[in-house]
Write a protein that holds these residues in place. Sequence first.
Motif, PDB file in Angstrom:
ATOM      1  N   LYS A   1      49.854 -30.945  -3.619  1.00 24.72           N
ATOM      2  CA  LYS A   1      48.565 -30.273  -3.849  1.00 24.72           C
ATOM      3  C   LYS A   1      47.794 -30.894  -5.005  1.00 24.72           C
ATOM      4  O   LYS A   1      46.577 -31.072  -4.930  1.00 24.72           O
ATOM      5  CB  LYS A   1      48.802 -28.778  -4.102  1.00 24.72           C
ATOM      6  CG  LYS A   1      47.535 -27.962  -4.316  1.00 24.72           C
ATOM      7  CD  LYS A   1      47.845 -26.481  -4.323  1.00 24.72           C
ATOM      8  CE  LYS A   1      48.865 -26.106  -5.374  1.00 24.72           C
ATOM      9  NZ  LYS A   1      49.105 -24.638  -5.421  1.00 24.72           N
TER      10      LYS A   1
ATOM     11  N   ARG B   1      45.473 -28.531   8.240  1.00 25.53           N
ATOM     12  CA  ARG B   1      45.363 -27.232   7.565  1.00 25.53           C
ATOM     13  C   ARG B   1      46.591 -26.948   6.717  1.00 25.53           C
ATOM     14  O   ARG B   1      46.478 -26.513   5.559  1.00 25.53           O
ATOM     15  CB  ARG B   1      45.192 -26.102   8.599  1.00 25.53           C
ATOM     16  CG  ARG B   1      43.858 -26.081   9.311  1.00 25.53           C
ATOM     17  CD  ARG B   1      43.649 -24.736  10.017  1.00 25.53           C
ATOM     18  NE  ARG B   1      44.757 -24.402  10.926  1.00 25.53           N
ATOM     19  CZ  ARG B   1      44.809 -24.765  12.198  1.00 25.53           C
ATOM     20  NH1 ARG B   1      43.829 -25.495  12.719  1.00 25.53           N
ATOM     21  NH2 ARG B   1      45.824 -24.397  12.970  1.00 25.53           N
TER      22      ARG B   1
ATOM     23  N   GLU C   1      52.332 -28.085  -0.377  1.00 25.00           N
ATOM     24  CA  GLU C   1      52.346 -27.487  -1.714  1.00 25.00           C
ATOM     25  C   GLU C   1      52.762 -28.516  -2.763  1.00 25.00           C
ATOM     26  O   GLU C   1      52.217 -28.545  -3.871  1.00 25.00           O
ATOM     27  CB  GLU C   1      53.315 -26.309  -1.730  1.00 25.00           C
ATOM     28  CG  GLU C   1      52.857 -25.123  -0.889  1.00 25.00           C
ATOM     29  CD  GLU C   1      53.972 -24.117  -0.645  1.00 25.00           C
ATOM     30  OE1 GLU C   1      55.050 -24.261  -1.266  1.00 25.00           O
ATOM     31  OE2 GLU C   1      53.781 -23.203   0.179  1.00 25.00           O
TER      32      GLU C   1
ATOM     33  N   ASN D   1      46.900 -28.978   3.713  1.00 29.36           N
ATOM     34  CA  ASN D   1      45.762 -28.752   2.827  1.00 29.36           C
ATOM     35  C   ASN D   1      45.055 -30.067   2.484  1.00 29.36           C
ATOM     36  O   ASN D   1      44.757 -30.363   1.323  1.00 29.36           O
ATOM     37  CB  ASN D   1      46.199 -28.035   1.542  1.00 29.36           C
ATOM     38  CG  ASN D   1      45.024 -27.461   0.770  1.00 29.36           C
ATOM     39  OD1 ASN D   1      43.993 -27.115   1.355  1.00 29.36           O
ATOM     40  ND2 ASN D   1      45.151 -27.392  -0.544  1.00 29.36           N
ATOM     41  N   THR D   2      44.757 -30.841   3.520  1.00 33.60           N
ATOM     42  CA  THR D   2      44.029 -32.099   3.341  1.00 33.60           C
ATOM     43  C   THR D   2      43.016 -32.231   4.465  1.00 33.60           C
ATOM     44  O   THR D   2      43.135 -31.572   5.506  1.00 33.60           O
ATOM     45  CB  THR D   2      45.002 -33.304   3.346  1.00 33.60           C
ATOM     46  OG1 THR D   2      44.277 -34.500   3.055  1.00 33.60           O
ATOM     47  CG2 THR D   2      45.692 -33.456   4.694  1.00 33.60           C
TER      48      THR D   2
END
Length: 369
Positions: free
Chosen positions: A64, A104, A61, A107-108
Motif C-alpha cells: 500500500k 480492486r 495491504e 488497490n492499484t
Amino acid sequence: MEYRKLPKGNEHISTLGLGMGGIQNCPQEEIREVIKTAVENGINFFDLCAGGKSVYAPFGEAIKNCRQKVYLQVHFGAVYKENGEYGWSRDLNTIRQTFEWELRTLNTDYVDFGFLHCIDELSDWSDIVNSGIFDYVKGLKEKGVVKHIGFSSHTPSVAHKVLDTGVIDMMMFSVNPAYDLECGDEYGIGTNAERAELMRRCEKEGVGISVMKPFHGGQLLAANTSPFKKALTKNQCIQYCLDRPAVLAVVPGVRNLQDLRELLKYPLSTKDERDYSAIGEFTPESAVGNCVYCNHCQPCPAGIDIGIVNKYYDLSLAGDKMAFDHYSKLKVKADRCLKCGHCDKRCPFKVKQQDRMKEIAHYFGVHND
C-alpha cells in the motif's frame, strides 16, 4: 541486490523476484510479512499467478505504501474458483472480471506486466487470439492500465509464434539445468539448441525473461531426486538461470517467511557459493559447445571478456547489426587469446573457447575489411 534494466522500458528489476505459488496456505499476517520483508531487502518483482484468491488482499495491504517501488506480473488467463483455488480460463468475460477484481483487491489502477497465460500449444495461442483476449490486453496497454505485455510458455516453438507479433516486452520461461540439459520432466520442452535459440532471440530483440521453475520443482536440491544424482544448491540454480541470455529475474515460489529467508541468502553469497561448474560433469553431448556467456572461464590471463565476446559473435550471426560495433569497441578482442587452456578447463558446457576465440577473431577480422 542486483538489478537489471528492462530493455523496452525504464524499469530496473531485481534479479531475485518472488512467486506467490504455494504461499496461499500461510496466515494472512505472514503473507503480509513475507511481502514487506522482500521489499525491505530489495526485491521489487512479484509474480501473482497460482497463489490463490486469498493472497491478493494481504499482498495489496503490504504494498500500500510502496506501490511505486514494486513491479507486478499478472496473468490474463489465471483465474480463481469459488473456493479461491487457482484455475485457468480462455473466456474473455471471466478474464476481464478477474482482472478488475485483482486491481480492486490490490488497490492499484495498473499492473506493470500483463501476461498472456500459459501458451504451451499452438491451440493456446489460437484461443487467446480468437477469443479477443490478445486484443483486450493490447487495449489495456493503450490505456496505460498494463505497462508491458508479456506471456508465459514452456514451449520454444510456440513462444516464437508469440514473439513474432512484435509487441512482447517480457517472457516467462522455465529454465534450470535439468531442462536445458534435456533430462527434466514434461515441462522441459525443446532441445538444448532450441531453448538456447529462443533465449538468444529474446536477447537480440530486447525481450526480457523472467524464470519459473529454477529448482526443477525442488528436485535439483537433493541427490535422490536430481536427474543428475547430485544435489545443487539454490544459489547455484539461481546463478545458472541469471547467466542465461536475456534473463532479468529468477522468480521462485515461496511457501512462508522461512522460504524467503533462504532465498535472501543469495544476494549475500560468494562467487564460490554460486559456482555451478560442477554441472560440467553431467553435461550431455547435445549441450557441449554451447556458450551461455556465464564467464565461469574467468579470469582470462589475456584479459578477454570471453562471455561478452561470444555474445557479440552470436548476436552478429543472428543479424544484429549493432553487435559488430559493440565488438569493435572492446579493448581486448578475441585475437589476444594466449591459447593457455584455462577457459577450456573451467567451462561447464565444455566449450572449446580457444578454438572459439580463433573463429571469432577471424569472423570479425573478415567483416572489418
